[in-house]
Scaffold this motif. Structure first.
Motif, mmCIF file in Angstrom:
data_model
loop_
_atom_site.group_PDB
_atom_site.id
_atom_site.type_symbol
_atom_site.label_atom_id
_atom_site.label_comp_id
_atom_site.label_asym_id
_atom_site.label_seq_id
_atom_site.Cartn_x
_atom_site.Cartn_y
_atom_site.Cartn_z
ATOM 1 N N GLY A 80 0.837 -1.194 0.000
ATOM 2 C CA GLY A 80 0.000 0.000 0.000
ATOM 3 C C GLY A 80 0.873 1.247 0.000
ATOM 4 N N ALA A 81 2.011 1.137 0.686
ATOM 5 C CA ALA A 81 2.958 2.249 0.766
ATOM 6 C C ALA A 81 4.357 1.689 0.960
ATOM 7 N N VAL A 82 5.337 2.427 0.458
ATOM 8 C CA VAL A 82 6.751 2.078 0.645
ATOM 9 C C VAL A 82 7.464 3.365 1.045
ATOM 10 N N VAL A 83 8.250 3.284 2.111
ATOM 11 C CA VAL A 83 9.019 4.438 2.562
ATOM 12 C C VAL A 83 10.469 4.221 2.167
ATOM 13 N N ASP A 84 11.025 5.175 1.436
ATOM 14 C CA ASP A 84 12.422 5.123 1.011
ATOM 15 C C ASP A 84 13.210 6.070 1.904
ATOM 16 N N LEU A 85 13.771 5.526 2.991
ATOM 17 C CA LEU A 85 14.594 6.327 3.891
ATOM 18 C C LEU A 85 15.963 6.536 3.253
ATOM 19 N N CYS A 86 16.546 7.677 3.476
ATOM 20 C CA CYS A 86 17.851 8.001 2.881
ATOM 21 C C CYS A 86 17.792 7.825 1.367
ATOM 22 N N SER A 87 16.829 8.475 0.748
ATOM 23 C CA SER A 87 16.527 8.245 -0.663
ATOM 24 C C SER A 87 17.591 8.734 -1.638
ATOM 25 N N GLY A 88 18.589 9.450 -1.183
ATOM 26 C CA GLY A 88 19.711 9.823 -2.041
ATOM 27 C C GLY A 88 19.293 10.513 -3.320
ATOM 28 N N LYS A 89 19.720 9.968 -4.432
ATOM 29 C CA LYS A 89 19.452 10.578 -5.735
ATOM 30 C C LYS A 89 18.037 10.304 -6.232
ATOM 31 N N GLY A 90 17.341 9.336 -5.636
ATOM 32 C CA GLY A 90 15.952 9.079 -5.981
ATOM 33 C C GLY A 90 15.702 7.941 -6.953
ATOM 34 N N TYR A 91 16.731 7.226 -7.366
ATOM 35 C CA TYR A 91 16.539 6.124 -8.311
ATOM 36 C C TYR A 91 15.603 5.058 -7.733
ATOM 37 N N LEU A 92 15.835 4.678 -6.473
ATOM 38 C CA LEU A 92 15.002 3.630 -5.875
ATOM 39 C C LEU A 92 13.543 4.062 -5.828
ATOM 40 N N SER A 93 13.270 5.272 -5.389
ATOM 41 C CA SER A 93 11.883 5.748 -5.333
ATOM 42 C C SER A 93 11.244 5.758 -6.712
ATOM 43 N N LEU A 94 12.000 6.174 -7.698
ATOM 44 C CA LEU A 94 11.498 6.197 -9.072
ATOM 45 C C LEU A 94 11.142 4.790 -9.546
ATOM 46 N N VAL A 95 12.036 3.840 -9.289
ATOM 47 C CA VAL A 95 11.790 2.453 -9.693
ATOM 48 C C VAL A 95 10.619 1.871 -8.906
ATOM 49 N N LEU A 96 10.572 2.108 -7.598
ATOM 50 C CA LEU A 96 9.466 1.597 -6.777
ATOM 51 C C LEU A 96 8.121 2.122 -7.274
ATOM 52 N N ALA A 97 8.064 3.408 -7.596
ATOM 53 C CA ALA A 97 6.813 3.994 -8.081
ATOM 54 C C ALA A 97 6.335 3.343 -9.371
ATOM 55 N N HIS A 98 7.258 2.916 -10.215
ATOM 56 C CA HIS A 98 6.872 2.280 -11.475
ATOM 57 C C HIS A 98 6.635 0.775 -11.320
ATOM 58 N N GLU A 99 7.391 0.146 -10.455
ATOM 59 C CA GLU A 99 7.207 -1.295 -10.226
ATOM 60 C C GLU A 99 5.916 -1.595 -9.457
ATOM 61 N N PHE A 100 5.536 -0.677 -8.579
ATOM 62 C CA PHE A 100 4.327 -0.823 -7.758
ATOM 63 C C PHE A 100 3.450 0.410 -7.933
ATOM 64 N N PRO A 101 2.800 0.534 -9.095
ATOM 65 C CA PRO A 101 2.087 1.782 -9.423
ATOM 66 C C PRO A 101 0.921 2.125 -8.495
#
Length: 122
Positions: free
Chosen positions: A95-116
């Motif tokens: 339902g939600a994913v928290v990206d702590l220490c998100s740095g440059k944002g690649y992980l958040s970007l991928v998570l948003a697309h993998e789990f729309p």
């Protein structure tokens, strides 16, 4: 290790051609051997949302980072997605994913697309 299927390689090549003539680090990455030899980069190269990511002007600076840095960030992001799917979610949708220490944002970007349907919080 997962190998990129020919259809995925063709999709990646088509995305590169659609992005114009100014090649970025991501364009070289998609044409290189590492997307065929590394399962995490293969996942990126075969992602159904790849064309949209490459064409998004707000992501352009991410794709122009040094090739080594870009490879590292994508491998780390897709490693987390793999671990999340295999060890945490086990077939469920977050339902939600928290990206702590998100740095440059690649992980958040991928998570948003993998789990729309998930809310990704940076």
């Amino acid at each position: 290790q997962t190998k990129v299927e020919p259809a995925a390689s063709s999709r990646a090549a088509a995305c590169v051609d659609a992005c114009g003539t100014s090649l970025r680090a991501v364009d070289y990455l998609l044409r290189g051997e590492s997307v065929r030899s590394n399962r995490h980069l293969a996942a990126f190269a075969s992602a159904p949302y790849l064309r949209d990511l490459l064409a998004e002007p707000r992501c352009d600076s991410l794709w122009r980072r040094s090739s080594k840095s870009l490879r590292k960030e994508l491998i780390e992001a897709y490693s987390v997605v793999e671990a999340l799917r295999d060890r945490v979610l086990r077939g469920r949708t977050p339902g939600a994913v928290v990206d702590l220490c998100s740095g440059k944002g690649y992980l958040s970007l991928v998570l948003a697309h993998e789990f729309p349907t998930a809310r990704v919080i940076m």
